[in-house]
Design an enzyme around this catalytic site. Structure first.
Site, PDB file in Angstrom:
ATOM      1  N   GLY A 216      16.973   3.328  67.715  1.00 31.04           N
ATOM      2  CA  GLY A 216      16.036   2.464  67.027  1.00 31.04           C
ATOM      3  C   GLY A 216      15.389   1.418  67.912  1.00 31.04           C
TER       4      GLY A 216
ATOM      5  N   ASP B 276      32.020  -2.772  69.039  1.00 31.23           N
ATOM      6  CA  ASP B 276      31.555  -3.250  67.743  1.00 31.23           C
ATOM      7  C   ASP B 276      31.218  -4.720  67.908  1.00 31.23           C
ATOM      8  OD1 ASP B 276      31.392  -4.290  65.103  1.00 31.23           O
ATOM      9  OD2 ASP B 276      32.760  -2.764  64.346  1.00 31.23           O
TER      10      ASP B 276
ATOM     11  N   THR C  17      12.642   3.859  61.727  1.00 36.69           N
ATOM     12  CA  THR C  17      13.831   4.076  62.550  1.00 36.69           C
ATOM     13  C   THR C  17      14.709   5.123  61.861  1.00 36.69           C
ATOM     14  OG1 THR C  17      15.187   2.396  61.458  1.00 36.69           O
ATOM     15  CG2 THR C  17      13.766   1.647  63.270  1.00 36.69           C
TER      16      THR C  17
ATOM     17  N   TYR D 171      20.728  -8.771  53.096  1.00 36.13           N
ATOM     18  CA  TYR D 171      19.945  -8.616  54.327  1.00 36.13           C
ATOM     19  C   TYR D 171      18.947  -9.760  54.473  1.00 36.13           C
ATOM     20  CZ  TYR D 171      17.092  -6.288  57.904  1.00 36.13           C
ATOM     21  OH  TYR D 171      16.403  -5.981  59.050  1.00 36.13           O
TER      22      TYR D 171
END
Length: 258
Positions: A22, A68, A196, A161
């Protein structure tokens, strides 16, 4: 000064989170193509290996770290590895993030906390660690946080988000204020809708057609549309910029009601 000199990143060490695909993969390619040594951080080791081979084939200097972004020990190890390979990180691109599509009444506590942890908490801690190391090394640095137009205007099904990305924008301002005198600039890029792997199917649907109609330029973002903003903030071209958020969305925010 010629543009090629102004945007040249030779001698810079850039660390990009979420770099395996992406927008993050594009950021890594652009930084490497303009002279930076790049450190690619993501969870998917196989994709990182492919990215490394691609950048090395173009004579770029690259290091990959499978980690991570929520793992603080792995974060410190990534910075340590970067310093061993190339020297102190001087450009951090805080790109890693996750999305969700749950309506507010259906969003679980676990879902809420996972989005906030990845999209906001990790941004702070990677920026904090990067800034500490930049100041310890007495080197100027640039931190670039990837926000979103959903941090400026919300939509349905993106409560966590949108909250996280709004937090990224305000965090960028706060960090910029505290770090400016230390020589560390902190800015953000707020992309609009870019196709993406995470949203490809959604944007190809009728819902995507509706979104596209709301974008004044009439299309989604394409490869290359963020390159200029990235290079501006990473290079000497943006040396007097800090605390700002550059919106790259084809005019969508301007067209929002109110």
């Amino acid at each position: 000064m010629r543009a090629a000199q102004l945007f040249d990143l030779t001698g810079r060490v850039a660390l990009v989170t979420g770099a395996s695909s992406g927008l993050g993969a594009r950021f890594a390619r652009v930084l490497a193509a303009n002279g930076a040594a790049v450190v690619l951080v993501a969870r998917r080791a196989g994709r990182l290996d492919a990215m490394r081979a691609e950048i090395e084939a173009g004579d770029g200097r690259v290091l990959t770290v499978s980690a991570d972004v929520l793992d603080r020990a792995a974060m410190r190890a990534a910075y340590d590895a970067a310093e061993r390979a190339f020297g102190p990180v001087t450009v951090l691109v805080n790109n890693a993030g996750i999305v969700h599509s749950d309506r507010a009444l259906d969003l679980s506590e676990e879902g809420w906390r996972q989005v906030l942890a990845t999209n906001l908490d990790a941004v702070f801690f990677w920026a904090q660690e990067g800034a500490r190391r930049m100041t310890a090394a007495k080197t100027a640095g640039s931190i670039i946080n990837i926000a979103s137009i959903l941090g400026l205007g919300a939509g349905k099904g993106v409560a966590a988000y949108a909250a996280a990305k709004a937090g990224v924008i305000q965090l960028t301002r706060a960090l910029a204020l505290e770090l400016a005198f230390k020589g560390v600039r902190v800015n953000a890029i707020a992309p609009g809708w870019f196709v993406t792997d995470a949203n490809r199917d959604y944007l190809a649907s009728s819902a995507g057609d509706k979104i596209k109609r709301a974008i004044p330029v009439g299309r989604f973002g394409q490869d290359g549309d963020l390159d200029g903003a990235l290079l501006l903030l990473a290079s000497e071209a943006g040396r007097f910029m800090t605390g700002t958020t550059i919106v790259v969305d084809g005019g969508q925010v301007v067209a929002l009601p109110g």
